[in-house]
Motif scaffolding. Structure first.
Motif: not given
Length: 143
Positions: A62-67
């Motif tokens: 699972l990958e969570i990207l935060i800009d």
């Protein structure tokens, strides 16, 4: 009249232990009341060592990207709102039947607010994920 004579030899010295027991009981109650029994929720994170080799990402991870604006993306799909409840719902929906032992990678932009990263890690910890990694780039690579 016996003014300086002998005292009765049969008088026993006796110690009164009741005041001592009262003091010990008061101390015990004081320490029990002032001790906090609240356990802090902790997320254990094993930080990887820097190496020249890039690690491959599993297909089930699972990958969570935060800009930079603090918006969350879950495996390239944007979470509609940037609050913890929306992120929790999205992670639960995406990983409903998946094991909580699957690896999770949190990728954040260099300009991302620190609160957004902590919010993502807190939500993952509350949902029971234990293998959380923070993705970075080596210095000199850039974004």
């Amino acid at each position: 009249m016996n003014f300086g004579g002998q005292q009765d030899a049969h008088d026993d010295i006796e110690f009164n232990l009741i005041p001592l027991i009262d003091v010990i009981l008061c101390l015990l109650i004081f320490f029990v009341v002032t001790t906090t029994f609240q356990q802090q929720a902790l997320v254990r994170i094993d930080l990887p060592e820097a190496s020249a080799d890039a690690t491959t990402m599993n297909s089930d991870s699972l990958e969570i990207l935060i800009d930079a604006n603090g918006r969350f993306y879950l495996n390239q799909l944007e979470v509609l709102q940037s609050d913890p409840a929306s992120l929790r719902e999205a992670v639960q929906a995406y990983a409903a039947d998946a094991s909580r032992e699957q690896p999770v990678t949190v990728r954040a932009d260099a300009q991302t607010p620190h609160q957004a990263v902590i919010t993502a890690m807190d939500v993952l910890g509350q949902l029971g994920f234990s293998r959380i990694s923070l993705a970075t780039v080596r210095s000199g690579e850039g974004g």
